[in-house]
Design a protein around this motif. Sequence first.
Motif, PDB file in Angstrom:
ATOM      1  N   THR A  95     -57.856  58.810  18.240  1.00 27.27           N
ATOM      2  CA  THR A  95     -58.101  60.064  17.722  1.00 27.27           C
ATOM      3  C   THR A  95     -57.371  61.076  18.052  1.00 27.27           C
ATOM      4  OG1 THR A  95     -59.873  60.401  18.948  1.00 27.27           O
ATOM      5  CG2 THR A  95     -60.288  58.818  17.183  1.00 27.27           C
ATOM      6  N   ILE A 106     -64.949  61.064  11.655  1.00 34.98           N
ATOM      7  CA  ILE A 106     -65.690  59.799  11.704  1.00 34.98           C
ATOM      8  C   ILE A 106     -66.795  59.705  12.239  1.00 34.98           C
ATOM      9  CG2 ILE A 106     -65.495  57.208  12.321  1.00 34.98           C
ATOM     10  CD1 ILE A 106     -62.244  57.896  12.217  1.00 34.98           C
ATOM     11  N   LEU A 133     -64.435  61.910  16.598  1.00 38.23           N
ATOM     12  CA  LEU A 133     -65.354  60.584  16.218  1.00 38.23           C
ATOM     13  C   LEU A 133     -66.555  60.640  17.189  1.00 38.23           C
ATOM     14  CD1 LEU A 133     -65.422  57.491  15.863  1.00 38.23           C
ATOM     15  CD2 LEU A 133     -63.702  57.314  17.842  1.00 38.23           C
ATOM     16  N   ILE A 147     -70.662  57.627  13.222  1.00 37.76           N
ATOM     17  CA  ILE A 147     -71.341  56.377  13.386  1.00 37.76           C
ATOM     18  C   ILE A 147     -72.797  56.904  13.365  1.00 37.76           C
ATOM     19  CG2 ILE A 147     -71.336  54.133  14.521  1.00 37.76           C
ATOM     20  CD1 ILE A 147     -68.619  54.936  15.617  1.00 37.76           C
ATOM     21  N   ILE A 153     -66.498  53.348  20.624  1.00 40.46           N
ATOM     22  CA  ILE A 153     -65.959  54.865  20.731  1.00 40.46           C
ATOM     23  C   ILE A 153     -65.137  55.032  21.970  1.00 40.46           C
ATOM     24  CG2 ILE A 153     -66.546  57.338  20.794  1.00 40.46           C
ATOM     25  CD1 ILE A 153     -69.139  56.519  19.284  1.00 40.46           C
ATOM     26  N   VAL A 166     -64.021  51.242  12.726  1.00 42.82           N
ATOM     27  CA  VAL A 166     -63.700  52.450  13.234  1.00 42.82           C
ATOM     28  C   VAL A 166     -62.078  52.560  13.468  1.00 42.82           C
ATOM     29  CG1 VAL A 166     -63.504  53.831  15.572  1.00 42.82           C
ATOM     30  CG2 VAL A 166     -65.700  52.586  14.698  1.00 42.82           C
ATOM     31  N   ASP A 167     -61.199  51.500  13.498  1.00 38.09           N
ATOM     32  CA  ASP A 167     -59.766  51.337  13.564  1.00 38.09           C
ATOM     33  C   ASP A 167     -59.364  51.818  11.967  1.00 38.09           C
ATOM     34  OD1 ASP A 167     -57.294  50.851  14.642  1.00 38.09           O
ATOM     35  OD2 ASP A 167     -57.272  48.974  13.213  1.00 38.09           O
ATOM     36  N   ALA A 180     -61.046  53.522   9.907  1.00 37.84           N
ATOM     37  CA  ALA A 180     -61.510  55.111   9.479  1.00 37.84           C
ATOM     38  C   ALA A 180     -60.549  55.826  10.218  1.00 37.84           C
ATOM     39  CB  ALA A 180     -62.833  55.322  10.235  1.00 37.84           C
ATOM     40  N   ASP A 214     -66.352  58.363   6.994  1.00 39.60           N
ATOM     41  CA  ASP A 214     -64.959  59.090   7.337  1.00 39.60           C
ATOM     42  C   ASP A 214     -64.669  59.994   6.219  1.00 39.60           C
ATOM     43  OD1 ASP A 214     -63.209  58.074   5.566  1.00 39.60           O
ATOM     44  OD2 ASP A 214     -63.390  56.265   6.615  1.00 39.60           O
ATOM     45  N   VAL A 274     -70.752  53.761   8.845  1.00 43.70           N
ATOM     46  CA  VAL A 274     -69.471  54.460   9.278  1.00 43.70           C
ATOM     47  C   VAL A 274     -69.015  55.099   8.313  1.00 43.70           C
ATOM     48  CG1 VAL A 274     -67.315  54.067  10.369  1.00 43.70           C
ATOM     49  CG2 VAL A 274     -68.993  52.592  11.292  1.00 43.70           C
ATOM     50  N   LYS A 278     -61.529  53.436  21.212  1.00 40.68           N
ATOM     51  CA  LYS A 278     -60.885  54.027  20.422  1.00 40.68           C
ATOM     52  C   LYS A 278     -60.484  55.413  20.109  1.00 40.68           C
ATOM     53  CE  LYS A 278     -60.880  49.802  17.746  1.00 40.68           C
ATOM     54  NZ  LYS A 278     -59.928  49.093  17.624  1.00 40.68           N
ATOM     55  N   CYS A 283     -71.863  50.620  20.261  1.00 37.35           N
ATOM     56  CA  CYS A 283     -71.532  51.747  19.568  1.00 37.35           C
ATOM     57  C   CYS A 283     -70.479  52.621  20.615  1.00 37.35           C
ATOM     58  CB  CYS A 283     -72.332  52.461  18.916  1.00 37.35           C
ATOM     59  SG  CYS A 283     -71.704  54.259  18.018  1.00 37.35           S
TER      60      CYS A 283
END
Length: 153
Positions: free
Chosen positions: A16, A61, A23, A63, A9, A48-49, A51, A78, A76, A12, A5
């Motif tokens: 964001t 977002i 996130l 998690i 993050i 995640v992508d 979201a 959003d 997950v 990604k 996780c």
Amino acid sequence: MLEICKEVIKEKICFTGQKNIDLGPIDSEETLVDGDSNLIGILLGNLVDNAIRYTPPHGQIDIAIRQTQTEILLEVSDTGPGIPEQERERVLERFYRGSHSGIEGSGLGLAIVSRITEQHKARLELLTGSAGHGLLVKIRFPRERSVQALQHG
């Protein structure tokens, strides 16, 4: 799974900033899932992508990783538009884009998530978010295939 996780993050987070999306992990416990950590990373990365793509500016977002007696739950959520209930099965098909097809993408993300979930004998649920909007994705890994990580080395 918490380490996976954190890695996702970290990968990604740069996407964001353009939209000021919050996130991060919430309510997460360190767990080990008996499975392929690379595939679980791809699964979480795709969630995640997606979201990030669908969450509007200043959205959120989250998690979460939780354990119960029988399963390890990866969530997950959003604050995007969500997926209409009548489309939830179809969005798991390859190349299906749904009613929000104006967003850039190939239509493969959730199909890949679905396949990896099946490979790990887990269950995938697409739900409406807790505030009545957005998307909540739950993946339930069976606990008998999972082992709790040692808290202290």
